[in-house]
Write an enzyme that holds these catalytic residues in place. Structure first.
Site, PDB file in Angstrom:
ATOM      1  N   ASP A  12       0.823  -1.217   0.000  1.00 10.22           N
ATOM      2  CA  ASP A  12       0.000   0.000   0.000  1.00 10.22           C
ATOM      3  C   ASP A  12       0.853   1.262   0.000  1.00 10.22           C
ATOM      4  O   ASP A  12       0.626   2.178   0.810  1.00 10.22           O
ATOM      5  CB  ASP A  12      -0.935   0.011   1.209  1.00 10.22           C
ATOM      6  CG  ASP A  12      -1.729  -1.270   1.365  1.00 10.22           C
ATOM      7  OD1 ASP A  12      -2.053  -1.894   0.336  1.00 10.22           O
ATOM      8  OD2 ASP A  12      -2.021  -1.661   2.507  1.00 10.22           O
ATOM      9  N   GLU A 169     -11.130   0.407  -4.160  1.00 16.55           N
ATOM     10  CA  GLU A 169     -10.437   0.840  -2.951  1.00 16.55           C
ATOM     11  C   GLU A 169      -9.219   1.667  -3.323  1.00 16.55           C
ATOM     12  O   GLU A 169      -8.962   1.949  -4.492  1.00 16.55           O
ATOM     13  CB  GLU A 169     -10.025  -0.379  -2.120  1.00 16.55           C
ATOM     14  CG  GLU A 169      -9.143  -1.358  -2.861  1.00 16.55           C
ATOM     15  CD  GLU A 169      -8.923  -2.652  -2.115  1.00 16.55           C
ATOM     16  OE1 GLU A 169      -9.495  -2.822  -1.021  1.00 16.55           O
ATOM     17  OE2 GLU A 169      -8.181  -3.516  -2.618  1.00 16.55           O
TER      18      GLU A 169
END
Length: 483
Positions: A12, A169
Site C-alpha cells: 500500500d 479501494e
C-alpha cells in the site's frame, strides 16, 4: 533488477515529493512501531528514516488485535509546509485519523480522529480554494477540516471503477493540468488486482473513466510480479511521472506461493491524450544486501518491529551493554503476547544468524507469519530444538543437547527448479553453531506453509529473535541476502 524498490512486506505505498526529496509510507498492520517512513532522491534507492507511529498514544494494539489487523493503507501528502498522514486503524474502534509532522523522520503528532469518516484507505487532497477532500474506499468523499477532524455535509458517492469489478479501494485524487484525476485499485488484492483511473472537472466529478482501464494489471499473465495494484502517482523535479504500487513475487508450482508479503514496485508513467500510460517495471543492476546489528545503540533501529507493542520493560539494550535483552511475557511464538523483535524478510533467498545466551531462560530465532504459522529454532535448558507451527498442528521437528552461548541460524533458499506442480517456493533450514565451530543442520522445512496462500491475511514473513521463558540475551543479529 532493482524492483521491488522496497522489498519485503511493504504494501500500500503512498509517496510525495518535496523539492528533490521523495518520501514514502506503507501499511504496517499488527506490528509496532507502525507505518515505516522512507526517503529517496531517485525513487529507486530508499532508506528507512523512521516510523510514524512510535508511541502508545498514537498506536494502541493489544493481544486481542488479530494478525493482519491494525494499521491499513496510509496516504502521505505535503501541504502548506507540513506533512499530512491519513490512515485507518481497524482495531479497537480506531477508525480514520490524521497525523502531522514538519519532519517526516518524526516526531509525528498524536492522532486527529475523523469520527464521521467511515471506510478504509483514506486519501487527502486540497483544491485551489483551500478545501480539503477526504476520499475513501467504496468510493465516497467527505469535505473535512484536517486540523480538527470535523466534516462538512454528507458523504458524496463518486466513480467506483469498472462495473462488476469487486473491491473499489485505495482512492487517490490529483489535480493534474486542467483535470482532477481519481485513481483507484479494484479487483481485490489477489491475482485479479489492478489500477483504474477517471477524470473530471472538479474534486467531486463527475468522472469519466479512462477508455484503456485498467491502466495497470498483471492478471492472467505470466509476469513474475503478480497482484499489482494499490498505486500512487508522483511527478519528478524534471517533469517526469512515476507510479509506485504493490505486487507479489509468487514462487513454486500451482497455485504459486508468495512469502514476503506485498512489496513496493516502481514504473514510469507517460501521458497520452490526457491519460496516464504505465510503462515496464524499472530495472537496474542489483547489489547484494547485508545488514549487521551489534545492538550498541540505546534505541533499536527503525527496521525492527514487534507484534502489537514493544516496551523497554520487555525489550532493551540497556540491561547488558552491547546485547539485546528480552524478558519473556508470552510463553511461545503461538502466544499473541510473545516478546519478539524482528525484521521483514526482504529477499527470496537469505540467511539470518544470531548469538544467543539462554542461561536465564529460553528463546531463539523465528520465522513468523502469524501466531498459527511460524518456524523457530529455540535454545534453553541445555537443549536446542526446531519447532514448527502450521495451523492447528505444533510439533518439535528436531532436538539435540546444546549448552552455553551459541549461534543459531536460519537459511531460506528459493526453489530454482520445480520437481512437479506441487513444489513449494523455498526451503527453510535451521542450524546451530556451537562454540567449537561445529555446525549442525537440525531441520529443513517446506516454506509454502509460511505463505499468504496458506496462512491468509495481508502480511509476510518477519525473521527475528524472541524470549519464551525467563530472560534471554542476544549479542548480535546478522542478515544476508542469498543462501
Amino acid at each position: 533488477m532493482t524492483n521491488p524498490v522496497i522489498p519485503g512486506m511493504h504494501p500500500d505505498p503512498s509517496v510525495c515529493r518535496v523539492g528533490e526529496d521523495y518520501y514514502l509510507v506503507c501499511s504496517s498492520f499488527e506490528y509496532f512501531p507502525g507505518i515505516p517512513v522512507f526517503h529517496s532522491r531517485d525513487l529507486v534507492n530508499w532508506t528507512q528514516i523512521g516510523n510514524a507511529l512510535t508511541r502508545p498514544s498514537q498506536l494502541l494494539l493489544t493481544a486481542e488485535t488479530p494478525s493482519s489487523a491494525g494499521i491499513y493503507a496510509p496516504t502521505l501528502r505535503h501541504h502548506d509546509g507540513r506533512f499530512w498522514l491519513i490512515v485507518t486503524s481497524v482495531s479497537h474502534g480506531g477508525g480514520n485519523m490524521i497525523f502531522t509532522a514538519t519532519d517526516p523522520a518524526g516526531p509525528w503528532s498524536d492522532p486527529i480522529p475523523l469520527p464521521a469518516v467511515g471506510g478504509i484507505d483514506p486519501d487527502l487532497a486540497w483544491d485551489d480554494e483551500g478545501n480539503c477532500w477526504c476520499t475513501v474506499a467504496g468510493v465516497s468523499q467527505y469535505r473535512v477540516d484536517p486540523t480538527s477532524g470535523e466534516t462538512f455535509g454528507e458523504p458524496r458517492r463518486l466513480w467506483s471503477g469498472t462495473p462488476g469489478a469487486k473491491a473499489p479501494e485505495a482512492p487517490h485524487l490529483y489535480r493534474i493540468g486542467d483535470h482532477w484525476y481519481l485513481m483507484i485499485a479494484e479487483g481485490g488484492t489477489e491475482r485479479g488486482h489492478g489500477v483504474s483511473i477517471a477524470r473530471g472537472p472538479s474534486p467531486q466529478g463527475p468522472f469519466e473513466p479512462c477508455p484503456a482501464n485498467p491502466i495497470l494489471s498483471h492478471r492472467s499473465t505470466d509476469e513474475p510480479v503478480q497482484n499489482t495494484g494499490h498505486a500512487d502517482l508522483v511527478q519528478g523535479p524534471d517533469g517526469s511521472w512515476w507510479m509506485v504500487f504493490l505486487g507479489v513475487r509468487p514462487g513454486g508450482g500451482t497455485p504459486g506461493w508468495h512469502v514476503l508479503g506485498r512489496e513496493t514496485f516502481l514504473a514510469p508513467v507517460s501521458w497520452v491524450d490526457g491519460w496516464p500510460v504505465v510503462g515496464d517495471l524499472v530495472s537496474a543492476p542489483a547489489s547484494e544486501f547485508s545488514d549487521h546489528d551489534d545492538f550498541e545503540d540505546s534505541d533499536l533501529r527503525p527496521c525492527w518491529i514487534s507484534p502489537r507493542d514493544r516496551s523497554e520493560q520487555h525489550c532493551t539494550t540497556k540491561d547488558r551493554a552491547g546485547w539485546l535483552t528480552l524478558h519473556a511475557r508470552g510463553s511461545t511464538m503461538d502466544d499473541p503476547a510473545v516478546v519478539f523483535v524482528g525484521r521483514r524478510q526482504q529477499h527470496l533467498s537469505c540467511t539470518a544468524r544470531t548469538l544467543i545466551d539462554p542461561a536465564a531462560g529460553s528463546g531463539g530465532l523465528a520465522v513468523r507469519f502469524d501466531e498459527e504459522h511460524h518456524y523457530e529454532i529455540e535454545a534453553g535448558s541445555g537443549e536446542v530444538r526446531v519447532i514448527a507451527r502450521v495451523g492447528p498442528l505444533r510439533t518439535i521437528v528436531a532436538a539435540r543437547p546444546a549448552a552455553g552461548p551459541l549461534v543459531l541460524s536460519v537459511r531460506v533458499e528459493e526453489a530454482r527448479e520445480l520437481r512437479d506442480a506441487r513444489s513449494g517456493p523455498d526451503t527453510i533450514s535451521f542450524s546451530v553453531e556451537e562454540p567449537d565451530g561445529t555446525v549442525t543442520v537440525l531441520a529443513a522445512l517446506d516454506g509454502r506453509y509460511l505463505s499468504t496462500e496458506v496462512a491468509g491475511g495481508f502480511t509476510g514473513r518477519v525473521i527475528g529473535v524472541y524470549a519464551a521463558t525467563g530472560t534471554v540475551h542476544f549479542d548480535w543479529f546478522d542478515y544476508q541476502q542469498g543462501s
